[in-house]
Motif scaffolding. Structure first.
Motif, short mmCIF file in Angstrom:
data_model
loop_
_atom_site.label_atom_id
_atom_site.label_comp_id
_atom_site.label_asym_id
_atom_site.label_seq_id
_atom_site.Cartn_x
_atom_site.Cartn_y
_atom_site.Cartn_z
N HIS A 161 64.19 32.62 5.19
CA HIS A 161 64.18 32.41 6.66
C HIS A 161 63.05 33.24 7.25
O HIS A 161 62.68 34.24 6.61
N TRP A 162 62.42 32.91 8.08
CA TRP A 162 61.12 33.42 8.69
C TRP A 162 61.18 33.54 9.97
O TRP A 162 61.64 32.70 10.88
N ARG A 163 60.53 34.58 10.84
CA ARG A 163 60.32 34.92 12.04
C ARG A 163 59.30 34.16 12.93
O ARG A 163 57.93 34.52 12.19
N VAL A 164 59.26 33.37 13.60
CA VAL A 164 58.13 32.52 14.41
C VAL A 164 58.03 32.94 15.69
O VAL A 164 59.03 33.10 16.47
N SER A 165 56.98 33.23 16.38
CA SER A 165 56.73 33.56 17.80
C SER A 165 55.81 32.59 18.24
O SER A 165 54.75 32.27 17.81
N ILE A 166 56.15 32.01 19.30
CA ILE A 166 55.66 30.68 19.90
C ILE A 166 54.89 31.40 21.25
O ILE A 166 55.66 31.78 22.08
N ARG A 167 53.60 31.05 21.53
CA ARG A 167 52.76 31.66 22.76
C ARG A 167 51.98 30.43 23.04
O ARG A 167 51.26 30.77 24.20
N GLY A 168 52.04 29.52 22.22
CA GLY A 168 50.99 28.46 22.90
C GLY A 168 50.92 27.26 21.79
O GLY A 168 51.77 27.29 21.10
N VAL A 169 49.97 26.25 22.11
CA VAL A 169 49.88 25.23 21.14
C VAL A 169 48.48 25.25 20.46
O VAL A 169 48.48 24.53 19.38
N ARG A 170 47.90 26.13 20.59
CA ARG A 170 46.19 26.27 20.16
C ARG A 170 46.54 27.02 18.78
O ARG A 170 47.33 28.06 18.77
N PRO A 171 45.77 26.77 17.73
CA PRO A 171 45.50 27.64 16.45
C PRO A 171 45.47 29.10 16.78
O PRO A 171 44.47 29.44 17.63
N LEU A 181 57.18 23.94 16.95
CA LEU A 181 56.54 23.17 17.84
C LEU A 181 57.07 21.72 18.04
O LEU A 181 57.13 21.24 19.27
N ALA A 182 57.16 21.04 16.93
CA ALA A 182 57.83 19.79 16.93
C ALA A 182 59.12 19.72 17.51
O ALA A 182 59.50 18.73 18.50
N THR A 183 59.93 20.52 17.14
CA THR A 183 61.37 20.71 17.52
C THR A 183 61.38 20.85 19.12
O THR A 183 62.23 20.36 19.94
N LEU A 184 60.53 21.81 19.69
CA LEU A 184 60.52 22.35 21.03
C LEU A 184 60.02 21.12 21.85
O LEU A 184 60.53 20.90 22.95
N ALA A 185 59.11 20.30 21.16
CA ALA A 185 58.54 19.22 22.17
C ALA A 185 59.39 18.02 22.27
O ALA A 185 59.34 17.22 23.33
#
Length: 846
Positions: A99-109, A134-138
C-alpha cells in the motif's frame, strides 16, 4: 470518512427473468451505437512497453505507459482526508499486499506525489498509483470538473523533487504573505527549485516561515535531506581536521593494526567522506580492508556504533577474522535457526555479519537493531533488483553504505542500475532514461548494442571507485591469502557425520586404552580420508551423485577473476575426482584448461605446462599434488586455489610455491576453500602451523607404516584436536544439485590426451591420495576390511544386533539365527570391486 472504490466499473444489474424487456425504438438503438463508436474512436491506441512510438517523445511515452497501466489495475482507494478530490489517499494492491500514500494536488505531472519507489526515481512526476487515483476520482460525480479546475491551497509547501541530484521545491499558497514570496524569489529559481549552492540559507527561510504565522507543510523527505546534508558537512570537516594531507596522511596509513597501502587509504577516506559509495576494484586489491578502514573512520569521526556486513555464507567467518585482524574488533556472525538469530540481533555488538539468504526473514529484527553502516560484499550477487535479497537490502535504512563488487557492468545495464541503487537510488536516474540514452535496439525492440558509456562513468565518479591492478602494481603486497568457508549440503553432512562417528568412537577407545590395533588405525585413516573427500563433493565417494557447493563457489570467484583478459589460475586438489567435478563446470563456460596428475606420462607433462604458458585461451591449470613440486607457473598465473587443505603444511607451501616464487612480477592471491563446520575447518585451525604429520602419513606416505608409542599418541592428539575444532555447522543456503550421473567427458585435445583416461575412469573405491601410485590405492583388501570391521564393531556392541533386527527366531524350530540385510548399492559395489581385485591376484598366471 473512508472512501473505497476499484478501478473497474460496477457490474450492470441483470434484468428480471419474469419481465420481458420492452423493445426500444430504432432511433434509440442507432444513437447508442453511434455513442459506442465515438467512445471507441476516442480510446487511445494501446502502447507497447518495448517500442517507443516514432511520433511520441520518450518522456510522454513513459508517462502514457504508467497512465495506461494504472487505469487497468484493480487497486483499492482509501481517502485519508476530508476533501473529496484534493486530499491524501492510500492505494492498496490486494495482489501483493502493498500500500502506498498518494497526495493529489492537480492533474499536471509533478503536481502530485506518491511514496512508491517508481515515483521517487522515474523523474516523470507520476506513477501507476497516481494515475489509478486520478482515473478513479474522475469517474466520480463532480470529480472530473474539480480536477480540471485545479487546486490552489491556502497553505504553502516545501517538497523534495527526486533525481540524480535531489532538489527542494517551493510551492506558495494563496495566503502566502508578499514578504515571504519576495524572500522565496531570492532563494528559489523560476521553477520553484532550490539550487544546490543555496541549501545553507534554507533553514533560515524555514524559520521565517514559522515566525510569520503562515500555514505551511514541509515533507519529511525535505527534513531528511537537510539532515543528510548537515551530517555530510560535519563528517567532511572532521575528516579534514584529522587527516589534513588526505589519503597521503601518515595517520591514515596506520589507522588499522595492519598498515594500509596508499590506494587502500584513498578508498577508505573516499568512502568515509561520501558516506555511501561503491568500491569496484579488481579482484585481489583488498576491498575488505578498505571497508573495515572506512568503518573505523566512521566510528571515530561520525559516531557510527552499529555495522552490518551482508555477504555470501562462505565469507561470513572470513569477515569475522578480518575485523579482528585489521581493526582488533570482535564481530558477531548471525547464524542458526530463527530463534537464536533473533537473540543475536538483540545482542550488543559493533559489527554483525549476516548472509543474503536470511535478510528477508530477519528484516524486522535488523531494522530494530538499526545499523548505521551497511557493508554489502559481493554485491554482484544481487544484480537482479527484483530478488528477495535485493528487495530486503533496499529496505534497510542505514545512513551509510559501502558496497563492494567486482565489475559493476557485466551483461545488462539493469544489473549496473540494481547495484548502484544500493548506494544512491537516484544516481543513474530512471531505468527508462538509462535504456533510452545508452541502449540501441533493432526493429523488434531487442537490445543490439550500447552507446555513450563514457557518460555513465562520469555520472558514477562521485560515488564509485574502480582501480585495476596495473594502476597500483607498485603498491601491491607480495601475497594475499583469502579463505572462503563453504557450507556442506545435507547429503555431504550425512556422509561426513557417518564417518565422523567412526573417528569419534576410535578416539574414545584410544582415550580409554592408549592403544589402537593395526586394524583400528586403518579404519581411522579411512574414515578421516572419507570425511575430507566428501567436503569437496559426494562424487568422490560414490561416483554417481554430485552434492557440494565448492565447485559453484570456485566458478563465482573465477568469473570475477577472468574479467581480466590475461588472468589465469592454478587449481589444486588432492583428489582427481574433484577435478572431474570441476571440468563439468568449466566446460559450460568454455574456458580452456589442462589437467595435470600423477598418471600423465612424463613426455606429455611438458606439453601441458607449455600450453598453459603459451595458449591465451587456456585459463586454468588443474593439478593434483603431483604438480606441487618442480613446476614453474609464475610467468602464467598469479592466483592459486586450494580446493582442499592437505594435512602437511609443507605440501600446502609447495602448491603455492608453483606461482609465488622468483620471477613473479604480480601480486599473488591464494584462495582456500574450506568446508564450514567440517574436518577441514578443524584442520585450518589446528594444523595450520604444525608439523606433526610432516612425514605425510595421510598425504602419500607409506601405506604399511603403523603408528606406535609416542608417535601414535602425537597423531591421536592431533586428530582429537582437529575433530574438536570443526566449528558450528551451518546449512547450505541453496538447494544442492540434483543427483546425476556424470556426463561423458568430451574428446580431449592432443595435449590433454593423457588425461582422458583418468577423467573417464571410475573413481577408486577407497580414499586415495593424489600422489603418484600410492600403494594402498590398489589394495583389494581395503574395502572388504573396512566393511567387515564395521560389521564386527556393530556385533561387538551389547544388544546392537538384536536392536537392529538381525537376530531372528525360526518359526518352526525356535532356533535363533543371524540375518544380515544387504548393504546399500555403493557398499555392494565397493565389495565387488575389492573381491574382483582379490580374485585377479589369486588367479594363476596364463
Amino acid at each position: 470518512m473512508t472512501d473505497q472504490n476499484t478501478a473497474g466499473e460496477p457490474p450492470e444489474q441483470a434484468p428480471k427473468a419474469t419481465r420481458k424487456p420492452a423493445r426500444k425504438p430504432a432511433t434509440q438503438d442507432k444513437a447508442k451505437a453511434a455513442k459506442r463508436r465515438k467512445a471507441a474512436k476516442a480510446e487511445p491506441p494501446r502502447l507497447s512497453h518495448r517500442r517507443q512510438p516514432s511520433t511520441m517523445p520518450v518522456v510522454d511515452w513513459q508517462r502514457a505507459l504508467r497512465q495506461q497501466f494504472g487505469r487497468e489495475q484493480a487497486f483499492v482507494l482509501h481517502n485519508l482526508g476530508d476533501a473529496p478530490v484534493f486530499s491524501d489517499f492510500r492505494v492498496d494492491n490486494p495482489t501483493s499486499g502493498s500500500h502506498w500514500r498518494v497526495s493529489i494536488r492537480g492533474v499536471r505531472p509533478g503536481d502530485n506525489s506518491c511514496a512508491c519507489p517508481d515515483f521517487a526515481s522515474n523523474d516523470l512526476g507520476t506513477c501507476k498509483h497516481i494515475e489509478f487515483t486520478l482515473a478513479t476520482l474522475a469517474r466520480r460525480r463532480g470529480g472530473k470538473a474539480a480536477l480540471k479546475a485545479g487546486h490552489a491551497p491556502a497553505f504553502s509547501e516545501l517538497l523534495l523533487r527526486h533525481g540524480a541530484e535531489h532538489a527542494v521545491r517551493w510551492r506558495p499558497g494563496t495566503d502566502c504573505p508578499p514578504a515571504l514570496r519576495q524572500q522565496a524569489a531570492a532563494l528559489f529559481d523560476a521553477d520553484g527549485l532550490l539550487p544546490a549552492d543555496r541549501l545553507a540559507p534554507l533553514p533560515a527561510f524555514m524559520a521565517a516561515l514559522r515566525a510569520s504565522g503562515h500555514a505551511f507543510v514541509v515533507e519529511d523527505e525535505v527534513l531528511a535531506c537537510l539532515a543528510a546534508q548537515r551530517d555530510s558537512a560535519h563528517r567532511a570537516e572532521a575528516l579534514a581536521l584529522a587527516y589534513p594531507l588526505g589519503a597521503a596522511d601518515p595517520a591514515l596509513r596506520i589507522l588499522l593494526q595492519v598498515p594500509l597501502y596508499a590506494y587502500q587509504a584513498e578508498g577508505a577516506l573516499f568512502a568515509a567522506r561520501r558516506g555511501r559509495v561503491l568500491i569496484a576494484d579488481e579482484m585481489g586489491l583488498g576491498k575488505t580492508a578498505q571497508a573495515i578502514a572506512a568503518a573505523e573512520l566512521l566510528a571515530r569521526h561520525a559516531g557510527v556504533e552499529r555495522v552490518l556486513v551482508v555477504c555470501p555464507t562462505s565469507l561470513k567467518h572470513q569477515w569475522q577474522r578480518e575485523f579482528m585482524h585489521f581493526a582488533g574488533r570482535p564481530a558477531m556472525v548471525v547464524q542458526g535457526l530463527l530463534t537464536p538469530r533473533r537473540r543475536q540481533w538483540q545482542a550488543d555488538a559493533f559489527c554483525k555479519i549476516a548472509n543474503y539468504e536470511t535478510l528477508a526473514r530477519d528484516l524486522d529484527d535488523i531494522n530494530a537493531w538499526a545499523p548505521e553502516l551497511l557493508v554489502i560484499d559481493e554485491a554482484q550477487r544481487v544484480k537482479n533488483w527484483d530478488t528477495i535479497a535485493a528487495r530486503a537490502l533496499r529496505r534497510i535504512p542505514a545512513p551509510h553504505a559501502v558496497v563492494l563488487t567486482g565489475p559493476p557492468l557485466e551483461n545488462r545495464l539493469e544489473e549496473l542500475l540494481a547495484i548502484v541503487q544500493l548506494v544512491d537510488p537516484h544516481r543513474l536516474g530512471p531505468t527508462w532514461r538509462l535504456r533510452h540514452d545508452h541502449q540501441q535496439y533493432d526493429d523488434a525492440g531487442r537490445v543490439v548494442g550500447y552507446r555513450a558509456l563514457d557518460k555513465l562513468g562520469a555520472t558514477l565518479a562521485p560515488v564509485m571507485l574502480r582501480r585495476r591492478k596495473a594502476e597500483v602494481l607498485a603498491q601491491l603486497p607480495e601475497r594475499i591469502d583469502k579463505t572462503l568457508f563453504v557450507p556442506l549440503t545435507a547429503e555431504q553432512r550425512a556422509h561426513h557425520d557417518e564417518h565422523g562417528g567412526i573417528v569419534a568412537r576410535l578416539v574414545s577407545r584410544w582415550r580409554r586404552t592408549g592403544f589402537l590395533t593395526d586394524a583400528d588405525q586403518r579404519r581411522l585413516q579411512c574414515a578421516l580420508q572419507m570425511m575430507r573427500m566428501v567436503c569437496n563433493s559426494t562424487w568422490l565417494l560414490d561416483h554417481e551423485t554430485d552434492h557440494g557447493l565448492k565447485a559453484t563457489e570456485l566458478m563465482t570467484q573465477l568469473d570475477e577473476l577472468f574479467e581480466q583478459p590475461d588472468a589465469k589460475a592454478v587449481v589444486f586438489s588432492q583428489w582427481l575426482g574433484t577435478h572431474e567435478v570441476l571440468q563439468r563446470h568449466i566446460r559450460t563456460r568454455g574456458w580452456g584448461h589442462v589437467l595435470f596428475h600423477g598418471g600423465v606420462p612424463g613426455p606429455q607433462r611438458a606439453a601441458l605446462v607449455d600450453r598453459f604458458h603459451s595458449d591465451p585461451a587456456c585459463r586454468l591449470f588443474l593439478s593434483t599434488d603431483a604438480g606441487s613440486v618442480g613446476l614453474n607457473l609464475q610467468h602464467a598465473a598469479a592466483t592459486v586455489v586450494n580446493m582442499d587443505l592437505p594435512w602437511n603444511p609443507a605440501v600446502l607451501a609447495q602448491r603455492i610455491g608453483r606461482v609465488h616464487r622468483m620471477g613473479q612480477t604480480r601480486g599473488v592471491q591464494v584462495i582456500n576453500l574450506v568446508a564450514q563446520g567440517a574436518i577441514e575447518e578443524g584442520m585450518l585451525g589446528v594444523l595450520a602451523f604444525k608439523q606433526s604429520l610432516a612425514d605425510g602419513v595421510l598425504d602419500g606416505g607409506e601405506a604399511e607404516v603403523f603408528l606406535q608409542g609416542s608417535r601414535l599418541a602425537s597423531f591421536m592428539k592431533t586428530v582429537d584436536s582437529v575433530t574438536g575444532a570443526m566449528g558450528q555447522a551451518e546449512a547450505a543456503p541453496v538447494a544442492a544439485p540434483a543427483p546425476a550421473a556424470a556426463p561423458p567427458v568430451s574428446p580431449p585435445s592432443p595435449v590433454e590426451a593423457a588425461t582422458a583416461t583418468a577423467t573417464a575412469a571410475p573413481a577408486p573405491a577407497l580414499p586415495t591420495t593424489a600422489q603418484p601410485a600410492p600403494q594402498h590405492a590398489d589394495d583389494p583388501w581395503s574395502p572388504l576390511l573396512s566393511a567387515g570391521l564395521q560389521l564386527l564393531e556393530t556385533l561387538a556392541q551389547p544388544g546392537a544386533a538384536e536392536a537392529a533386527g538381525w537376530v531372528q527366531a525360526d518359526a518352526a524350530s525356535g532356533q535363533r539365527r543371524l540375518v544380515l540385510p544387504l548393504p546399500d548399492p555403493q557398499t555392494l559395489r565397493r565389495l565387488a570391486t575389492g573381491l574382483a581385485g582379490l580374485l585377479d591376484r589369486l588367479r594363476p598366471p596364463g
